[in-house]
Scaffold this motif. Structure first.
Motif, PDB file in Angstrom:
ATOM      1  N   TRP A   1      16.616   2.004   5.866  1.00 42.27           N
ATOM      2  CA  TRP A   1      15.270   2.317   6.254  1.00 42.27           C
ATOM      3  C   TRP A   1      14.288   1.349   5.495  1.00 42.27           C
ATOM      4  CZ3 TRP A   1      14.149   5.339  10.442  1.00 42.27           C
ATOM      5  CH2 TRP A   1      14.880   6.363  10.903  1.00 42.27           C
ATOM      6  N   LYS A   2      13.286   1.073   6.410  1.00 44.44           N
ATOM      7  CA  LYS A   2      11.962   0.332   5.574  1.00 44.44           C
ATOM      8  C   LYS A   2      11.025   1.235   5.516  1.00 44.44           C
ATOM      9  CE  LYS A   2       9.133  -3.822   5.834  1.00 44.44           C
ATOM     10  NZ  LYS A   2       8.951  -4.954   6.611  1.00 44.44           N
ATOM     11  N   TYR A   3      10.331   1.394   4.444  1.00 45.62           N
ATOM     12  CA  TYR A   3       9.410   2.431   4.267  1.00 45.62           C
ATOM     13  C   TYR A   3       7.862   1.594   3.999  1.00 45.62           C
ATOM     14  CZ  TYR A   3      12.960   5.609   3.320  1.00 45.62           C
ATOM     15  OH  TYR A   3      14.145   6.228   3.166  1.00 45.62           O
ATOM     16  N   SER A   4       6.953   1.693   4.753  1.00 42.22           N
ATOM     17  CA  SER A   4       5.614   1.031   4.786  1.00 42.22           C
ATOM     18  C   SER A   4       4.510   1.706   4.737  1.00 42.22           C
ATOM     19  CB  SER A   4       5.517  -0.046   6.045  1.00 42.22           C
ATOM     20  OG  SER A   4       6.694  -0.957   6.174  1.00 42.22           O
ATOM     21  N   PHE A   5       3.449   1.082   3.846  1.00 42.93           N
ATOM     22  CA  PHE A   5       2.209   2.057   3.892  1.00 42.93           C
ATOM     23  C   PHE A   5       1.603   1.831   5.293  1.00 42.93           C
ATOM     24  CE2 PHE A   5       2.583   1.215  -0.579  1.00 42.93           C
ATOM     25  CZ  PHE A   5       2.659   2.479  -0.973  1.00 42.93           C
ATOM     26  N   ILE A   6       0.946   2.798   5.577  1.00 44.81           N
ATOM     27  CA  ILE A   6       0.334   2.801   6.904  1.00 44.81           C
ATOM     28  C   ILE A   6      -1.387   2.121   6.788  1.00 44.81           C
ATOM     29  CG2 ILE A   6      -0.802   4.193   8.948  1.00 44.81           C
ATOM     30  CD1 ILE A   6       1.158   6.086   8.572  1.00 44.81           C
ATOM     31  N   LYS A   7      -1.876   1.197   7.579  1.00 42.96           N
ATOM     32  CA  LYS A   7      -3.085   0.762   7.388  1.00 42.96           C
ATOM     33  C   LYS A   7      -3.894   1.041   8.567  1.00 42.96           C
ATOM     34  CE  LYS A   7      -2.135  -3.232   4.169  1.00 42.96           C
ATOM     35  NZ  LYS A   7      -2.463  -4.713   4.020  1.00 42.96           N
ATOM     36  N   GLU A   8      -5.158   1.128   8.358  1.00 43.97           N
ATOM     37  CA  GLU A   8      -6.268   1.362   9.187  1.00 43.97           C
ATOM     38  C   GLU A   8      -7.546   0.600   9.099  1.00 43.97           C
ATOM     39  OE1 GLU A   8      -7.155   5.439  11.712  1.00 43.97           O
ATOM     40  OE2 GLU A   8      -8.343   5.378   9.941  1.00 43.97           O
ATOM     41  N   ASN A   9      -7.882  -0.180  10.117  1.00 41.46           N
ATOM     42  CA  ASN A   9      -8.711  -1.383  10.053  1.00 41.46           C
ATOM     43  C   ASN A   9      -8.380  -1.940   8.702  1.00 41.46           C
ATOM     44  OD1 ASN A   9     -10.451  -0.238  12.393  1.00 41.46           O
ATOM     45  ND2 ASN A   9     -11.152   1.276  10.974  1.00 41.46           N
ATOM     46  N   GLY A  10      -7.262  -2.321   8.451  1.00 43.08           N
ATOM     47  CA  GLY A  10      -7.072  -3.097   7.359  1.00 43.08           C
ATOM     48  C   GLY A  10      -6.806  -2.543   5.898  1.00 43.08           C
ATOM     49  N   GLU A  11      -7.361  -1.376   5.763  1.00 44.70           N
ATOM     50  CA  GLU A  11      -7.211  -0.502   4.750  1.00 44.70           C
ATOM     51  C   GLU A  11      -6.216   0.288   4.691  1.00 44.70           C
ATOM     52  OE1 GLU A  11      -9.389  -1.109   2.113  1.00 44.70           O
ATOM     53  OE2 GLU A  11     -10.336  -2.645   3.073  1.00 44.70           O
ATOM     54  N   LEU A  12      -5.643   0.953   3.232  1.00 45.18           N
ATOM     55  CA  LEU A  12      -4.659   1.772   3.379  1.00 45.18           C
ATOM     56  C   LEU A  12      -5.186   3.174   3.717  1.00 45.18           C
ATOM     57  CD1 LEU A  12      -2.986   0.586  -0.065  1.00 45.18           C
ATOM     58  CD2 LEU A  12      -2.138   0.367   2.121  1.00 45.18           C
ATOM     59  N   LYS A  13      -4.368   3.679   4.566  1.00 51.12           N
ATOM     60  CA  LYS A  13      -4.632   5.058   5.011  1.00 51.12           C
ATOM     61  C   LYS A  13      -4.213   6.206   4.200  1.00 51.12           C
ATOM     62  CE  LYS A  13      -4.707   7.852   9.529  1.00 51.12           C
ATOM     63  NZ  LYS A  13      -4.393   7.920  10.868  1.00 51.12           N
ATOM     64  N   HIS A  14      -5.132   7.175   3.955  1.00 54.25           N
ATOM     65  CA  HIS A  14      -4.856   8.279   2.904  1.00 54.25           C
ATOM     66  C   HIS A  14      -4.989   9.471   3.966  1.00 54.25           C
ATOM     67  CE1 HIS A  14      -6.225   5.426   0.079  1.00 54.25           C
ATOM     68  NE2 HIS A  14      -5.788   6.159  -0.843  1.00 54.25           N
ATOM     69  N   ASP A  15      -3.976  10.672   3.410  1.00 51.06           N
ATOM     70  CA  ASP A  15      -4.064  11.764   4.161  1.00 51.06           C
ATOM     71  C   ASP A  15      -5.051  12.843   3.712  1.00 51.06           C
ATOM     72  OD1 ASP A  15      -3.176  12.921   1.806  1.00 51.06           O
ATOM     73  OD2 ASP A  15      -1.041  13.384   2.716  1.00 51.06           O
ATOM     74  N   GLU A  16      -5.402  13.962   4.165  1.00 51.77           N
ATOM     75  CA  GLU A  16      -6.489  14.680   3.662  1.00 51.77           C
ATOM     76  C   GLU A  16      -6.406  15.076   2.122  1.00 51.77           C
ATOM     77  OE1 GLU A  16      -6.449  18.298   6.137  1.00 51.77           O
ATOM     78  OE2 GLU A  16      -7.062  17.016   8.041  1.00 51.77           O
ATOM     79  N   ALA A  17      -5.069  15.140   1.750  1.00 49.84           N
ATOM     80  CA  ALA A  17      -4.901  15.502   0.252  1.00 49.84           C
ATOM     81  C   ALA A  17      -5.042  14.206  -0.671  1.00 49.84           C
ATOM     82  CB  ALA A  17      -3.310  16.000   0.193  1.00 49.84           C
ATOM     83  N   GLY A  18      -5.449  13.314   0.145  1.00 51.08           N
ATOM     84  CA  GLY A  18      -5.563  11.912  -0.800  1.00 51.08           C
ATOM     85  C   GLY A  18      -4.052  10.963  -1.002  1.00 51.08           C
ATOM     86  N   ASN A  19      -3.077  11.425  -0.417  1.00 46.98           N
ATOM     87  CA  ASN A  19      -1.963  10.718  -0.535  1.00 46.98           C
ATOM     88  C   ASN A  19      -1.956   9.362   0.382  1.00 46.98           C
ATOM     89  OD1 ASN A  19      -0.366  12.690  -2.259  1.00 46.98           O
ATOM     90  ND2 ASN A  19      -0.657  13.914  -0.507  1.00 46.98           N
TER      91      ASN A  19
END
Length: 361
Positions: free
Chosen positions: A212-230
């Motif tokens: 498995w390859k794990y990757s950070f999710i980006k939105e509009n070129g920025e790293l995306k955080h969930d509601e808890a800040g992760n």
């Protein structure tokens, strides 16, 4: 201790390359105590490792493993942390004439098990024949990998391999879940092989070494955080495939780890992904003599605090690659120190089960 057997009933598939370089990799990057048992009469694996100067050849031969007395000798011996058990051609061939082959296979397994106090990992390189040596390696291992070229001949050989594994399971139940898979090797990006790999995956996909390859999710070129800040992550399945690289042969000829050669980055990137996956799926621990310090735990705490809930998955991906994209906001000195923790902190401590929560893309 875990034992990896590398086998396929065909010569020229790269068994010795995989055995040699995997042993180098596990010893260097994970600090594991490694024993290599070479059962192939050509002895390419044993000779390459000894010529490298990084491993020492034991006085006990790999042919001795088939005798009753060897287990007791091994338990009472002292070994260096990187040891090779080889044998001359005549000794290995003579094993074939043993009139009590079932007993000899049991002696081999007992001899391998006798290494458990000395080593974390045993790698067994087999001969390409279905005989007492390769059969003994099947009943002595905890895990199994089969390097294969992408060809119709190897596809036909897969059925034979599955039959051999099923035949060995009554004596070695570990094989029911210990077959890591087929490692596609010597892949050439010709039109013929490109078509071939599609058929290879279609027929053998369930049996191939997959990661498995794990990757950070980006939105509009920025790293995306969930509601808890992760930091949010996703996962993507990948097959492990080794292309045909000249540096593979050069590394074997020069008896050195692949990564020590110039112009080996692309080849090592493929090999590292495959080898890291094998170590991960074997659930290998760490060298008991390599204990994490308070400073190591503090480093891990800082990284986890910065990356959030899925920090362990990011660390795992960083250890596999290692690409700085998996360490956003982490000081370069901390990232460098974190890489060294592969030899101290087992993968099981990274909470990899959290990957099941990630969206698959």
């Amino acid at each position: 201790m875990k034992t990896l057997t590398i086998t396929i009933e065909k010569g020229g598939t790269g068994k010795s390359l995989i055995a040699t370089q995997f042993a180098f990799f596990a010893r260097h990057f994970f600090g594991l105590r490694v024993a290599v048992i070479d059962l192939d009469q050509q002895q390419q694996t044993a000779e390459t490792l000894v010529r490298s100067g990084k491993a020492r050849k034991a006085e006990v031969s790999s042919a001795d493993f088939f005798t009753q007395k060897t287990a007791a000798v091994l338990m009472g011996s002292q070994f260096q942390d990187f040891t090779v058990f080889g044998a001359d051609h005549r000794s290995l061939v003579s094993v074939q004439s043993n009139t009590h082959q079932d007993a000899a296979k049991d002696f081999f397994r007992a001899s391998v098990n006798a290494l458990s106090d000395h080593f974390d990992l045993v790698v067994i390189d087999t001969n390409p024949n279905d005989d007492i040596r390769s059969q003994a390696a099947l009943i002595a291992c905890t895990h199994l990998v089969s390097p294969m070229q992408i060809s119709s001949e190897c596809l036909a050989g897969m059925q034979i391999l599955i039959e051999r594994i099923n035949g060995a399971i009554p004596k070695n139940p570990d094989l029911s879940h210990g077959f890591i898979g087929v490692l596609a090797n010597m892949y050439q990006q010709t039109d013929y092989q490109k078509k071939g790999i599609d058929g290879f995956i279609a027929q053998l996909g369930n049996f191939m070494v997959q990661t498995w390859k794990y990757s950070f999710i980006k939105e509009n070129g920025e790293l995306k955080h969930d509601e808890a800040g992760n930091l949010m992550m996703c996962r993507h399945p990948e097959f492990c495939v080794l292309k045909l690289h000249d540096v593979f042969k050069i590394a074997q000829d020069r008896a050195c780890p692949l990564w020590e050669l110039p112009n080996s980055a692309d080849a090592f990137r493929e090999m590292k992904k495959a080898f890291f996956t094998i170590i991960e799926q074997m659930h290998l621990g760490t060298n008991p003599h390599s204990k994490p310090t308070d400073a190591d735990f503090e480093l891990f705490r800082r990284v986890s605090q910065k990356l959030g809930k899925y920090a362990g998955l990011a660390v795992r991906q960083y250890w596999m690659t290692p690409s700085p994209v998996y360490m956003p906001g982490i000081l370069p000195t901390d990232a460098q120190a974190l890489a060294a923790l592969r030899a101290k902190i087992p993968l099981s401590a990274l909470h990899l089960s959290l990957a099941e929560e990630l969206p698959e893309v």
